[in-house]
Design a protein around this motif. Sequence first.
Motif, PDB file in Angstrom:
ATOM      1  N   THR A 218       0.825  -1.203   0.000  1.00 10.32           N
ATOM      2  CA  THR A 218       0.000   0.000   0.000  1.00 10.32           C
ATOM      3  C   THR A 218       0.862   1.257   0.000  1.00 10.32           C
ATOM      4  OG1 THR A 218      -1.668  -1.221   1.266  1.00 10.32           O
ATOM      5  CG2 THR A 218      -1.902   1.166   1.154  1.00 10.32           C
TER       6      THR A 218
ATOM      7  N   THR B  65       2.812   1.593  -3.403  1.00  9.62           N
ATOM      8  CA  THR B  65       1.931   2.027  -4.480  1.00  9.62           C
ATOM      9  C   THR B  65       1.665   3.524  -4.395  1.00  9.62           C
ATOM     10  OG1 THR B  65       0.873  -0.158  -4.549  1.00  9.62           O
ATOM     11  CG2 THR B  65      -0.321   1.680  -5.549  1.00  9.62           C
ATOM     12  N   THR B  66       1.442   4.012  -3.178  1.00 13.08           N
ATOM     13  CA  THR B  66       1.186   5.443  -2.998  1.00 13.08           C
ATOM     14  C   THR B  66       2.413   6.267  -3.342  1.00 13.08           C
ATOM     15  OG1 THR B  66      -0.400   4.920  -1.242  1.00 13.08           O
ATOM     16  CG2 THR B  66       0.406   7.185  -1.366  1.00 13.08           C
ATOM     17  N   TRP B  67       3.582   5.848  -2.860  1.00 18.94           N
ATOM     18  CA  TRP B  67       4.804   6.628  -3.074  1.00 18.94           C
ATOM     19  C   TRP B  67       5.233   6.631  -4.536  1.00 18.94           C
ATOM     20  CZ3 TRP B  67       7.574   4.058   1.669  1.00 18.94           C
ATOM     21  CH2 TRP B  67       7.043   4.598   2.848  1.00 18.94           C
TER      22      TRP B  67
ATOM     23  N   ASN C 297       2.627   8.417  -6.858  1.00 19.10           N
ATOM     24  CA  ASN C 297       2.612   9.872  -6.689  1.00 19.10           C
ATOM     25  C   ASN C 297       3.948  10.532  -7.005  1.00 19.10           C
ATOM     26  OD1 ASN C 297      -0.078   9.959  -5.859  1.00 19.10           O
ATOM     27  ND2 ASN C 297       0.459   9.609  -3.720  1.00 19.10           N
TER      28      ASN C 297
ATOM     29  N   ALA D  15      -5.918  11.004  -7.890  1.00 15.04           N
ATOM     30  CA  ALA D  15      -5.793  10.438  -6.545  1.00 15.04           C
ATOM     31  C   ALA D  15      -6.690   9.229  -6.324  1.00 15.04           C
ATOM     32  CB  ALA D  15      -6.122  11.504  -5.497  1.00 15.04           C
TER      33      ALA D  15
ATOM     34  N   THR E 206      -4.993   5.447  -5.767  1.00 15.44           N
ATOM     35  CA  THR E 206      -4.382   5.197  -4.459  1.00 15.44           C
ATOM     36  C   THR E 206      -5.440   4.935  -3.395  1.00 15.44           C
ATOM     37  OG1 THR E 206      -4.310   7.584  -4.065  1.00 15.44           O
ATOM     38  CG2 THR E 206      -2.350   6.553  -4.995  1.00 15.44           C
TER      39      THR E 206
ATOM     40  N   TYR F  21      -5.821   1.419  -1.194  1.00 16.05           N
ATOM     41  CA  TYR F  21      -5.904   1.424   0.270  1.00 16.05           C
ATOM     42  C   TYR F  21      -7.170   0.722   0.749  1.00 16.05           C
ATOM     43  CZ  TYR F  21      -6.550   3.055   5.022  1.00 16.05           C
ATOM     44  OH  TYR F  21      -6.794   3.107   6.367  1.00 16.05           O
TER      45      TYR F  21
END
Length: 306
Positions: free
Chosen positions: A230, A233-235, A238, A281, A284, A288
């Motif tokens: 998680t 994937t976000t880092w 983005n 956004a 993401t 999550y």
Amino acid sequence: MSPDTLTRVTVPRAGTAGPGARRRPRGRIASQLFLITASVLWLLPIAFTLYVAVRPYSDTRRYGYVSLPRHLTLRNFTDAWSQSDMPHFFWNSVLITVPAVIVVLALASGAAFVLTRLRLRVNVALLILFTAGNLLPQQVIITPLYRLYLKIPVPTALADSGLMYNSVFGLIAINVAFQLGFCVFVLSNYMKSVPGEMYEAALVDGAGLWTRFWRLTLPLCRPALAALATLLTTWIYNDFFWAITLMSSGDKRPVTSALANLQGQFVSDQNLIAAGAMIAAVPTLVVYLLLQRQFVAGLALGSSKG
């Protein structure tokens, strides 16, 4: 002894709270107020971005962004989707994020298993090396990495130019390099919590090194892997810095850098850019929500004994 010399002791009656009990609700109320305030301050920029995204540009240009809306619209979202060619850039983000996350988790889990379960003299030095890599600022290596990417050849199937620069493969490699140290550090601490008796029993049953890693360690590390997946994937999704630095072709960049296509040369429609940012956004948030249970379990690891 006269009654005047006796010390009067006040005993609290049943059902009454003492000073310590009165302090606990006050402390609880203070902590709840702090958490509520922090949550509001955290969500305020997101709420304001959504507020700007549902207002037309003519409305904000006339009355300002901090004003009551005259009418709301969802046209900014459709325009941002079509004008910035978001489906194409979403696919670019998938081509970068998914392989990078898989490679990082595969390499980090193997390295963490070696560092925690194999008795080697260099284990401590390797763990320090992985951890020290997280302390290196990205801005420090822009120039040498840029020059290096212009010289490293790769197969033409991985890059049109035959170089690491301006290739999806190069962007995946740099994300793997910068995220690997943190994942090794987290997984090594996670694997240390696995009882050593389980490995001894597996060794007695004739389990080899690969069996102990694949069938014993990885299933037990599923909460940590989900939490790291998680975060990664976000880092990586983005990421804006490396996509701008190591990509010269706009059609190869991920969706975060594609938002720059919505900017004008002299005047920019901030309502349109806000709508595009809200659309970007969404993936993401979906990741999550899908891994929320495992993510919370991974964060709560070690909070209780037993």
